[in-house]
Every structure is written in structure tokens, then in C-alpha cells.
Design a protein around this motif. Structure first.
Motif, PDB file in Angstrom:
ATOM      1  N   LEU A   1      22.400-141.744  40.130  1.00 25.22           N
ATOM      2  CA  LEU A   1      22.478-141.516  38.684  1.00 25.22           C
ATOM      3  C   LEU A   1      22.666-142.836  37.931  1.00 25.22           C
ATOM      4  CD1 LEU A   1      24.567-138.237  38.466  1.00 25.22           C
ATOM      5  CD2 LEU A   1      22.162-138.541  37.904  1.00 25.22           C
ATOM      6  N   LEU A   2      23.362-143.776  38.550  1.00 24.91           N
ATOM      7  CA  LEU A   2      23.503-145.099  37.943  1.00 24.91           C
ATOM      8  C   LEU A   2      22.140-145.768  37.815  1.00 24.91           C
ATOM      9  CD1 LEU A   2      25.292-147.473  36.966  1.00 24.91           C
ATOM     10  CD2 LEU A   2      25.333-148.223  39.351  1.00 24.91           C
ATOM     11  N   TRP A   3      21.297-145.656  38.832  1.00 28.87           N
ATOM     12  CA  TRP A   3      19.945-146.208  38.747  1.00 28.87           C
ATOM     13  C   TRP A   3      19.134-145.526  37.648  1.00 28.87           C
ATOM     14  CZ3 TRP A   3      18.279-150.629  40.172  1.00 28.87           C
ATOM     15  CH2 TRP A   3      18.882-151.302  41.219  1.00 28.87           C
ATOM     16  N   ARG A   4      19.339-144.224  37.486  1.00 28.61           N
ATOM     17  CA  ARG A   4      18.631-143.517  36.411  1.00 28.61           C
ATOM     18  C   ARG A   4      19.038-144.059  35.052  1.00 28.61           C
ATOM     19  NH1 ARG A   4      19.419-139.609  32.683  1.00 28.61           N
ATOM     20  NH2 ARG A   4      21.554-139.347  33.344  1.00 28.61           N
ATOM     21  N   VAL A   5      20.316-144.316  34.861  1.00 26.50           N
ATOM     22  CA  VAL A   5      20.798-144.865  33.591  1.00 26.50           C
ATOM     23  C   VAL A   5      20.234-146.273  33.374  1.00 26.50           C
ATOM     24  CG1 VAL A   5      22.868-145.650  32.376  1.00 26.50           C
ATOM     25  CG2 VAL A   5      22.866-143.445  33.532  1.00 26.50           C
ATOM     26  N   ILE A   6      20.196-147.073  34.423  1.00 28.02           N
ATOM     27  CA  ILE A   6      19.651-148.431  34.303  1.00 28.02           C
ATOM     28  C   ILE A   6      18.171-148.379  33.914  1.00 28.02           C
ATOM     29  CG2 ILE A   6      19.044-150.490  35.633  1.00 28.02           C
ATOM     30  CD1 ILE A   6      21.685-150.061  37.180  1.00 28.02           C
ATOM     31  N   PHE A   7      17.408-147.516  34.581  1.00 26.38           N
ATOM     32  CA  PHE A   7      15.988-147.390  34.248  1.00 26.38           C
ATOM     33  C   PHE A   7      15.801-146.870  32.819  1.00 26.38           C
ATOM     34  CE2 PHE A   7      15.055-146.795  39.000  1.00 26.38           C
ATOM     35  CZ  PHE A   7      14.768-148.139  39.155  1.00 26.38           C
ATOM     36  N   SER A   8      16.647-145.946  32.381  1.00 28.98           N
ATOM     37  CA  SER A   8      16.546-145.400  31.022  1.00 28.98           C
ATOM     38  C   SER A   8      16.832-146.470  29.972  1.00 28.98           C
ATOM     39  CB  SER A   8      17.500-144.226  30.837  1.00 28.98           C
ATOM     40  OG  SER A   8      17.188-143.185  31.707  1.00 28.98           O
ATOM     41  N   VAL A   9      17.843-147.291  30.218  1.00 34.51           N
ATOM     42  CA  VAL A   9      18.164-148.370  29.275  1.00 34.51           C
ATOM     43  C   VAL A   9      17.018-149.373  29.210  1.00 34.51           C
ATOM     44  CG1 VAL A   9      19.711-150.344  28.918  1.00 34.51           C
ATOM     45  CG2 VAL A   9      20.658-148.100  29.439  1.00 34.51           C
ATOM     46  N   LEU A  10      16.457-149.712  30.366  1.00 39.05           N
ATOM     47  CA  LEU A  10      15.305-150.619  30.370  1.00 39.05           C
ATOM     48  C   LEU A  10      14.118-150.026  29.621  1.00 39.05           C
ATOM     49  CD1 LEU A  10      15.400-152.028  34.010  1.00 39.05           C
ATOM     50  CD2 LEU A  10      15.905-153.240  31.890  1.00 39.05           C
ATOM     51  N   LEU A  11      13.899-148.724  29.774  1.00 43.85           N
ATOM     52  CA  LEU A  11      12.808-148.055  29.072  1.00 43.85           C
ATOM     53  C   LEU A  11      13.023-148.093  27.561  1.00 43.85           C
ATOM     54  CD1 LEU A  11      10.225-146.313  29.187  1.00 43.85           C
ATOM     55  CD2 LEU A  11      11.716-144.319  29.396  1.00 43.85           C
ATOM     56  N   ILE A  12      14.224-147.837  27.119  1.00 43.45           N
ATOM     57  CA  ILE A  12      14.516-147.866  25.680  1.00 43.45           C
ATOM     58  C   ILE A  12      14.348-149.282  25.129  1.00 43.45           C
ATOM     59  CG2 ILE A  12      16.384-147.621  23.995  1.00 43.45           C
ATOM     60  CD1 ILE A  12      17.304-145.180  25.618  1.00 43.45           C
ATOM     61  N   LEU A  13      14.838-150.284  25.870  1.00 47.28           N
ATOM     62  CA  LEU A  13      14.676-151.667  25.418  1.00 47.28           C
ATOM     63  C   LEU A  13      13.208-152.072  25.352  1.00 47.28           C
ATOM     64  CD1 LEU A  13      17.590-153.458  27.300  1.00 47.28           C
ATOM     65  CD2 LEU A  13      17.427-152.941  24.858  1.00 47.28           C
ATOM     66  N   LEU A  14      12.433-151.608  26.307  1.00 45.01           N
ATOM     67  CA  LEU A  14      11.001-151.908  26.299  1.00 45.01           C
ATOM     68  C   LEU A  14      10.298-151.238  25.118  1.00 45.01           C
ATOM     69  CD1 LEU A  14       9.025-153.508  28.054  1.00 45.01           C
ATOM     70  CD2 LEU A  14       8.511-151.398  29.243  1.00 45.01           C
ATOM     71  N   LEU A  15      10.694-150.009  24.791  1.00 40.55           N
ATOM     72  CA  LEU A  15      10.118-149.330  23.625  1.00 40.55           C
ATOM     73  C   LEU A  15      10.506-150.030  22.324  1.00 40.55           C
ATOM     74  CD1 LEU A  15      10.588-145.594  24.643  1.00 40.55           C
ATOM     75  CD2 LEU A  15       8.433-146.823  24.411  1.00 40.55           C
ATOM     76  N   VAL A  16      11.758-150.435  22.211  1.00 39.62           N
ATOM     77  CA  VAL A  16      12.193-151.152  21.009  1.00 39.62           C
ATOM     78  C   VAL A  16      11.414-152.453  20.865  1.00 39.62           C
ATOM     79  CG1 VAL A  16      14.141-152.418  20.003  1.00 39.62           C
ATOM     80  CG2 VAL A  16      14.471-150.115  20.886  1.00 39.62           C
ATOM     81  N   TYR A  17      11.243-153.177  21.969  1.00 37.41           N
ATOM     82  CA  TYR A  17      10.459-154.412  21.929  1.00 37.41           C
ATOM     83  C   TYR A  17       9.008-154.131  21.520  1.00 37.41           C
ATOM     84  CZ  TYR A  17       7.564-158.232  23.560  1.00 37.41           C
ATOM     85  OH  TYR A  17       6.627-159.221  23.625  1.00 37.41           O
ATOM     86  N   GLY A  18       8.416-153.099  22.069  1.00 36.01           N
ATOM     87  CA  GLY A  18       7.024-152.784  21.767  1.00 36.01           C
ATOM     88  C   GLY A  18       6.805-152.431  20.311  1.00 36.01           C
TER      89      GLY A  18
END
Length: 104
Positions: A38-55
Motif C-alpha cells: 500500500l505504501l508503494w501504491r501511495v508513492i505511485f499515486s503521488v508521482l502520478l499527481i505530480l506528473l499531471l500537475v507538471y503536464g
């Protein structure tokens, strides 16, 4: 390239989520495997949100929402949006003046 990274991160979030579910159903002990996944899921989710904000902030991603018309997008991008006069209806009309001659 950015779209591919977004899709890969989304798939990684789903894999981590179902992996932790499988771990929880298979071995519901307190060994920490489920929490780690679940920690990995949270890490991947945060990276996804940061990538969307950057895009969106860099302009590489755009919204294709159906409620955004092409006129609205064109005006907001060029900054030439013009206001249209509001039609008067019963709630926006000015109040009638007293037209009676005998009333003071």
C-alpha cells in the motif's frame, strides 16, 4: 512520452492496489507485506499527481472536457474574451416608477 508515463504510473497504481488486496486476503497477518504494498501504491499515486500537475502547468496536457467549447478555449488562450450584455428579465428590470397623478 508524457502520456506513456502517465499510463504506466496508472497501471502501477492498479497493480500495487490489487497486489496488496491479494496479500491481505491470502495472509492477513501482521508481517507488513500489505502495508508495504500500500505504501508503494501511495508513492505511485503521488508521482502520478505530480506528473499531471507538471503536464497541465507546462501546457503539454490540455483539458478536452465537453463543457469547454472551442470558443471559450480560444478566448481564454488569447485573452480576448468579451462580455456579452445580459438580457433583462423580470428579476433584473429596474423598478417601475409611480405613474399615478393623484398619489403623492
Amino acid at each position: 512520452m508524457l502520456h506513456l508515463l502517465i499510463v504506466l504510473l496508472f497501471i502501477a497504481v492498479l497493480i500495487a492496489l490489487f497486489s496488496s488486496l491479494w496479500s491481505l486476503l491470502r495472509r492477513p497477518s501482521a508481517d507488513g507485506t500489505t502495508a508495504n504494498r500500500l505504501l508503494w501504491r501511495v508513492i505511485f499515486s503521488v508521482l502520478l499527481i505530480l506528473l499531471l500537475v507538471y503536464g497541465f502547468s507546462s501546457g503539454r496536457l490540455r483539458s478536452h472536457a465537453p463543457w469547454q467549447s472551442s470558443e471559450l478555449r480560444a478566448h481564454t488562450q488569447t485573452g480576448t474574451a468579451q462580455s456579452r450584455p445580459h438580457p433583462q428579465n423580470a428579476s433584473t428590470r429596474p423598478p417601475l416608477q409611480n405613474r399615478s397623478a393623484g398619489v403623492s
